[in-house]
Design an enzyme around this catalytic site. Structure first.
Site, PDB file in Angstrom:
ATOM      1  N   ASN A   1       0.872  -1.172   0.000  1.00 26.49           N
ATOM      2  CA  ASN A   1       0.000   0.000   0.000  1.00 26.49           C
ATOM      3  C   ASN A   1       0.909   1.222   0.000  1.00 26.49           C
ATOM      4  OD1 ASN A   1      -1.739   2.109   0.482  1.00 26.49           O
ATOM      5  ND2 ASN A   1      -2.665   1.240   2.317  1.00 26.49           N
TER       6      ASN A   1
ATOM      7  N   ARG B   1      -2.824  -2.077  -3.151  1.00 28.11           N
ATOM      8  CA  ARG B   1      -3.982  -1.229  -2.908  1.00 28.11           C
ATOM      9  C   ARG B   1      -3.915  -0.078  -3.913  1.00 28.11           C
ATOM     10  NH1 ARG B   1      -4.860   3.769   1.073  1.00 28.11           N
ATOM     11  NH2 ARG B   1      -7.102   4.005   0.823  1.00 28.11           N
TER      12      ARG B   1
ATOM     13  N   HIS C   1     -12.842   3.384   0.572  1.00 29.63           N
ATOM     14  CA  HIS C   1     -12.834   2.331   1.594  1.00 29.63           C
ATOM     15  C   HIS C   1     -13.570   1.084   1.108  1.00 29.63           C
ATOM     16  CE1 HIS C   1     -12.704   5.899   4.621  1.00 29.63           C
ATOM     17  NE2 HIS C   1     -11.473   5.481   4.369  1.00 29.63           N
TER      18      HIS C   1
ATOM     19  N   ARG D   1     -11.040  16.294   7.788  1.00 28.61           N
ATOM     20  CA  ARG D   1     -11.892  16.624   6.638  1.00 28.61           C
ATOM     21  C   ARG D   1     -13.264  17.087   7.100  1.00 28.61           C
ATOM     22  NH1 ARG D   1     -10.774  10.877   3.954  1.00 28.61           N
ATOM     23  NH2 ARG D   1      -8.515  11.021   3.763  1.00 28.61           N
TER      24      ARG D   1
ATOM     25  N   GLU E   1      -8.265  -5.242   5.258  1.00 25.99           N
ATOM     26  CA  GLU E   1      -8.150  -4.930   3.838  1.00 25.99           C
ATOM     27  C   GLU E   1      -6.987  -5.680   3.198  1.00 25.99           C
ATOM     28  OE1 GLU E   1      -9.073  -0.459   3.139  1.00 25.99           O
ATOM     29  OE2 GLU E   1      -8.515  -0.629   5.248  1.00 25.99           O
TER      30      GLU E   1
END
Length: 399
Positions: free
Chosen positions: A7, A91, A180, A241, A385
Site C-alpha cells: 500500500n 492497494r 474504503h 476533513r 483490507e
C-alpha cells in the site's frame, strides 16, 4: 502461496506478507517518511515483537528494495529467497468507472489507471510507484490491483450522480465514486460468515470509522450507496476533513478569505473536521481526554461526529427499506464504544437495541453488541483490507 501486499502512499509504504495456505501474516510493517529526512521502516514479527530500522529512502523504488531485503534478512527475515513470493497485490485508490473488480496488472491496465489519476492526484501516482518498483526489482512477478472504488461501482445512477449539468459527468466523470471499498466489502461479507447468514439476502450498513470515515449501504450483496463522493472529502465529519458542506459555503469562504481552489481544498481536507472544531487534534483519543477535562468544543466535536454517522445510518435504512445488520469497523469503529453507543442511541424505532454493557467491553474483536431481541443485529468486525487484497490476488492468479 506467499503473497506480498503493498500500500504505497505519497510518503509511506505499508506491507504485509501472507502465507495463503493458512492465511497467516508472516510479517508486516511500513516505511515512513519516504523522500524525507529521518526515514525508517517499522517491522512487526509474527510473535508480535516490533523493530524500527532506520534507512535512507529517497524514493519508492529504494523503499520497496529495502523492504525486500528485510523479508530475507538473516535476523528478522521470514523467507530465504524472494523467489518464494508468488505475487504482489497492490492497494489502488481510484479506479474511476474503469474498474469494478480487482485485476491483474499489465501495460494496458496501467495506462487506463493513469488516465483516471486526475481524480486522485495524491494517491494514484503513489500507488503506481509501488507497481513500477516491483516491476523493476522483480521483472515478471505477477501483480494485482485492488481498487478502493471498485466495490461501489454497483451503485445505481440515481445514487451516484450529482445534480449538476449531465455533460459534466460525461466529459469529466464528475460523480460519486466512494472509497474504503475493500474494507466495506470485507466486513459486509465477514459479518455474514460470523453470524452464519446468507450475504445475498441481507440489508447491511457498514460503518468504516477511522481518521477517515465512510458508511455504505449493502443490499443483497451489492453496494447501493456510500457516503464518500468524487473524492474522500464528502460524507462524514472526519479527523481533518469537513465532510458534507454546502457548495455555496465553499465559494463564500473563497471570496471572504481570498483563497484559490488548492488553498480551499487544503482547508477542507487538512484543517477541518474534528481538528477544525476542537483546535486541539484529529486524534479521537486526545479528544476523549479533552472531553473528560471539560473542554466544551471537544464535546461539541464529538456530538457532531457521532450525529453525522447516525444520520447516514438512518438514511441508508430508509433507502434500503430496512436494515438487518449494522457493522462498525476501522480504528474508531472497533475501539471507541462511546461512538457506537451514541450512534445506536434512540434507534429502537428501527429495531436497534444495543447491549450497553457488552458494547463497553469490546475493543478490536468480532462481537455482537446488540441484545438478543434486537431486530437489527449490531456487530463489531475488525477490518482486514490486506487479507482481502491477498485473497483477490490469489484467486485471480488461480484462474
Amino acid at each position: 502461496m506467499k503473497i506480498l501486499v503493498l500500500n504505497c502512499g505519497s510518503s509511506s509504504i505499508k506491507y504485509a506478507l501472507y502465507n495463503m495456505d493458512d492465511k497467516s501474516v508472516m510479517t508486516s510493517g511500513g516505511a515512513e517518511r519516504v523522500g524525507l529526512d529521518g526515514a525508517f521502516v517499522k517491522v512487526k514479527m509474527p510473535d508480535g515483537t516490533k523493530k524500527k530500522v532506520m534507512h535512507d529512502i529517497p524514493e519508492h523504488t529504494e523503499g520497496v528494495k529495502f523492504i525486500f531485503s528485510l523479508l530475507t534478512d538473516p535476523e528478522i527475515g521470514v523467507i530465504k529467497s524472494l523467489d518464494e513470493i508468488g505475487a504482489v497485490g497492490h492497494r489502488m485508490v481510484h479506479g474511476g468507472e474503469k474498474f469494478n473488480k480487482s485485476v491483474v496488472l499489465n501495460d494496458e491496465v496501467i495506462e487506463v489507471f493513469k488516465s483516471v489519476s486526475d481524480l486522485a492526484p495524491l494517491h494514484n501516482p503513489a500507488n503506481l510507484k509501488g507497481v513500477m518498483a516491483v516491476s523493476e526489482l522483480m521483472p515478471g512477478l505477477p501483480q494485482v490491483g485492488v481498487f478502493d472504488t471498485a466495490f461501489h461501482q454497483t451503485m445505481p445512477a440515481h445514487s451516484y450522480l450529482y445534480a449538476v449539468p449531465y455533460d459534466l459527468y460525461e466529459k469529466y466523470g464528475v460523480r460519486r465514486y466512494g472509497f474504503h471499498g475493500t474494507s466495506h466489502r470485507y466486513v459486509s461479507q465477514r459479518v455474514c460468515d460470523f453470524l452464519g447468514v446468507k450475504y445475498e439476502d441481507k440489508k447491511i450498513i457498514t460503518c468504516h470509522i477511522g481518521n477517515g470515515g465512510s458508511v455504505a449501504a449493502v443490499q443483497n450483496g451489492k453496494c447501493v450507496d456510500t457516503s464518500m463522493g468524487l473524492t474522500p472529502l464528502e460524507g462524514l465529519m472526519m479527523g481533518t476533513r469537513s465532510g458534507d458542506i454546502d457548495g455555496g459555503a465553499v465559494t463564500f469562504l473563497e471570496k471572504k478569505l481570498g483563497l484559490g481552489p488548492d488553498e480551499m481544498s487544503n482547508l477542507l481536507n487538512k484543517k477541518s473536521g474534528v481538528l477544525g472544531i476542537t483546535g486541539i487534534s484529529s486524534d479521537m483519543r486526545e479528544i476523549d481526554d479533552a472531553v473528560a477535562a471539560g473542554n466544551e468544543r471537544a464535546k461539541l466535536a464529538l456530538d457532531m461526529y457521532n450525529y453525522r454517522i447516525k444520520k447516514y445510518v438512518g438514511a441508508y435504512a430508509a433507502a434500503m427499506g430496512g436494515c438487518d445488520i449494522i457493522v462498525f469497523t476501522a480504528g474508531v469503529g472497533e475501539n471507541q464504544y462511546q461512538m457506537r453507543e451514541a450512534v445506536c442511541k434512540d434507534m429502537e424505532y428501527m429495531g436497534v437495541k444495543l447491549d450497553a454493557e457488552k458494547n463497553k467491553g469490546i475493543r478490536g474483536e468480532e462481537a455482537i453488541i446488540s441484545t438478543p431481541d434486537s431486530k437489527v443485529t449490531v456487530c463489531v468486525i475488525p477490518t482486514d483490507e490486506e487479507l482481502m487484497i491477498a485473497t483477490d490476488t490469489m484467486n485471480l492468479l488461480k484462474k
